[in-house]
Design a protein around this motif. Structure first.
Motif, PDB file in Angstrom:
ATOM      1  N   UNK A 157      45.131  52.767  45.440  1.00 37.98           N
ATOM      2  CA  UNK A 157      44.804  51.796  46.501  1.00 37.98           C
ATOM      3  C   UNK A 157      45.485  50.479  46.168  1.00 37.98           C
ATOM      4  N   UNK A 158      45.791  49.690  47.179  1.00 45.22           N
ATOM      5  CA  UNK A 158      46.387  48.368  46.970  1.00 45.22           C
ATOM      6  C   UNK A 158      45.929  47.434  48.077  1.00 45.22           C
ATOM      7  N   UNK A 159      45.589  46.220  47.704  1.00 50.39           N
ATOM      8  CA  UNK A 159      45.196  45.206  48.681  1.00 50.39           C
ATOM      9  C   UNK A 159      46.146  44.021  48.554  1.00 50.39           C
ATOM     10  N   UNK A 160      46.582  43.491  49.698  1.00 46.62           N
ATOM     11  CA  UNK A 160      47.557  42.389  49.666  1.00 46.62           C
ATOM     12  C   UNK A 160      46.932  41.098  50.176  1.00 46.62           C
ATOM     13  N   UNK A 161      47.197  40.012  49.467  1.00 45.90           N
ATOM     14  CA  UNK A 161      46.750  38.685  49.909  1.00 45.90           C
ATOM     15  C   UNK A 161      47.944  37.741  49.892  1.00 45.90           C
ATOM     16  N   UNK A 162      48.168  37.043  50.987  1.00 48.52           N
ATOM     17  CA  UNK A 162      49.208  36.010  51.031  1.00 48.52           C
ATOM     18  C   UNK A 162      48.639  34.714  50.497  1.00 48.52           C
ATOM     19  N   UNK A 163      49.344  34.126  49.541  1.00 47.31           N
ATOM     20  CA  UNK A 163      48.937  32.836  48.999  1.00 47.31           C
ATOM     21  C   UNK A 163      50.087  31.869  49.249  1.00 47.31           C
ATOM     22  N   UNK A 164      49.773  30.726  49.828  1.00 46.71           N
ATOM     23  CA  UNK A 164      50.836  29.798  50.228  1.00 46.71           C
ATOM     24  C   UNK A 164      50.494  28.374  49.787  1.00 46.71           C
ATOM     25  N   UNK A 165      51.519  27.557  49.642  1.00 51.46           N
ATOM     26  CA  UNK A 165      51.299  26.163  49.245  1.00 51.46           C
ATOM     27  C   UNK A 165      52.534  25.351  49.598  1.00 51.46           C
ATOM     28  N   UNK A 166      52.297  24.245  50.279  1.00 51.32           N
ATOM     29  CA  UNK A 166      53.425  23.404  50.674  1.00 51.32           C
ATOM     30  C   UNK A 166      54.258  24.110  51.714  1.00 51.32           C
ATOM     31  N   UNK A 167      55.517  23.807  51.776  1.00 48.77           N
ATOM     32  CA  UNK A 167      56.402  24.457  52.745  1.00 48.77           C
ATOM     33  C   UNK A 167      56.047  24.034  54.151  1.00 48.77           C
ATOM     34  N   UNK A 168      56.368  24.905  55.122  1.00 41.39           N
ATOM     35  CA  UNK A 168      56.180  24.506  56.516  1.00 41.39           C
ATOM     36  C   UNK A 168      54.723  24.562  56.935  1.00 41.39           C
TER      37      UNK A 168
END
Lengths: 338, 338
Positions: free
Chosen positions: B327-338
């Protein structure tokens, strides 16, 4: 409207609906007092499989898939399956979920898993992350005996405070709409450990956790025992139930009139020789999905506080001299009434 | 704004902020390529305890409590601790949580637990059920070896596809506000089982699950590999990483320029003799809470897709001839940028 109420409780403003449930039990449970409430009673506790572990997985699969079918839905309609069980590495749930085309969230809360999964599922629904979520759990007498206690072949004598792990599974399907019982409040418990070490008396080990969660639920919501038609703990058994009732009295909560423990009720303790009663994740799951849900639909109960209870030791931690931590999560389920 | 995007992904409109993280690792990990990024490096992998299981629990406790302290908060401020580990009955997490005054949600997703707990914690935050939630996990080489493989004393030879369970823990504290990296999308995975049975080659067993979740994440969000500065899988190791990269190509996703696997990176495989690399819940947890988070704060990475990966077999299911579900779970983590 704020969703956090008091210290530990959340209010589910959208009132997620439990549109279908399924209870699956083994032959022994199917001869007990709730026999008329179970959806599926197995004739064979191996369920045609070649191991008890595979049988448990099959029980859970049946419960989940029947629950989806009853609602005229398909696996692809379900956004999340939230489930767990007692087996090492959650193998009953993982292998059941493997055969389903549903995103899976595995949980471990020992025998508190029915309300743990129902709590998380209710939050997922109320947070508007899903249209349909299934919350489920299972346990199996024979897989639990050999993992936690002794091989059945030894025929070990049971102590008076021992409980009988329920062979059973329960699944609840949550949706946004419909005229069905719904969840209104969730109180997630803290781990409580009062230093108990006797793994043949888990009721006493779990009772403080049940008391802490129930007390906190009342404080957070401003409700009292009288606001519920029924308060049902998971699997404290006969002895743990008495302890819980006594301890709640010390906090001025008298639950003597409307309190049952699912483990205390699921077997005829005398005739079925189950000592202090039933235990296991499947205990409160099968009772909640069978007896409680069906009697809510009939109007007998309008407000129930379901409090599944878990003993969080492992055979390894017990051998290493650790005490038994307990946990309990409470979910209010309501239907009709005001 | 709808929160469900495509088939399996949710969009976190409130962008829950990861305000502090803590990574705790053992001595071997503390000599590896990421040594300068870990917050706490133990001198002694028993951490002063008398068993490896207790040591693992202590690692997790340290990670969680340090994360709370860093944020100038107290246990009482935290609404939920969402955690799990590899040990039977989740004992590392349960016994760490026992010593904390925090409502506890136990999870099992094998080595996918960092993104499983981060996913559930993000949903709890975005659903407005909490002000502060901690997501955490741990693993320990020695407790995992004796539970899943052989007693260390046997000195068993390792196969070329074997991986080295990371002694480590990671914790992330989520909050509503602040200028910190935040989670934007969650893709909860389905269980995938392609019939692999070699428990010394878990990378190959987990790769199809990683591919399925990553592919679905791209389809649901309309993003492509180029939208991320980095895609980081959990603990597929050197071999599983190659398989994943090849399989993603078949779906026309070329990740060759910006894809790492935490297990492939955490050790110097030649010098540290870890065969295919690191594994265990603590692997992606320590790398994400150490290297990835700290480099996000410095501005090196603006968008990361973190995909922790779990192999859901148990020693019992393997002995009973079952294959290895992943099994695999994906999380987007973002900082700064647009």
């Amino acid at each position: 409207m704020s969703k956090r109420i008091g210290k530990q409780t959340i209010k589910l403003n959208s009132k997620p609906k439990i549109i279908t449930t399924t209870s699956v039990v083994g032959p022994k449970e199917g001869e007990g007092p709730f026999k008329d409430y179970f959806d599926i009673i197995l004739q064979d506790d191996l369920d045609g499989k070649d191991s008890y572990e595979k049988a448990e997985s099959s029980l859970l699969y049946r419960a989940v898939s029947e629950t989806i079918t009853k609602a005229n839905l398909k696996e692809q309609d379900i956004n999340y399956l939230v489930a767990g069980d007692l087996l090492n590495q959650l193998s009953a749930s993982n292998f059941a979920a493997r055969d389903m085309d549903i995103p899976f969230i595995g949980l471990y809360g020992a025998c508190s898993t029915m309300t743990e999964s129902l709590s998380v599922a209710s939050m997922i629904m109320d947070g508007d992350f899903a249209d349909y979520v299934v919350a489920a759990t299972s346990s199996h007498f024979s897989s639990a005996e050999r993992q936690f206690r002794f091989p059945l072949e030894m025929g070990s004598q049971r102590t008076p405070t021992a409980q009988w792990t329920v062979t059973g599974s329960g699944a609840m399907l949550l949706s946004k709409n419909g005229d069905y019982p719904y969840t209104t409040y969730v109180t997630i418990g803290k781990i409580k450990d009062y230093g108990k070490t006797d793994t043949n008396d888990m009721g006493s080990a779990m009772a403080p956790a049940a008391v802490d969660t129930i007390k906190q639920h009342f404080r957070d919501t401003g409700r009292t025992p009288q606001d519920y038609d029924l308060i049902a703990t998971g699997d404290l058994g006969n002895f743990g139930k008495k302890v819980t009732q006594e301890l709640l009295k010390e906090y001025n909560y008298d639950v003597s009139k409307n309190y049952i423990d699912c483990g205390d009720e699921i077997f005829d303790k005398e005739k079925q020789r189950t000592q202090c009663g039933g235990s296991g994740c499947g205990c409160s799951a099968a009772v909640a999905c069978g007896y409680l849900y069906k009697e809510m639909l009939k109007g007998k109960f309008k407000k129930i506080l379901l409090v599944s209870t878990g003993a969080l030791m492992s055979p390894t931690t017990s051998l290493q001299g650790e005490t038994i931590p307990g946990i309990a999560h409470a979910v209010s389920i309501e239907f009709g009434g005001n």
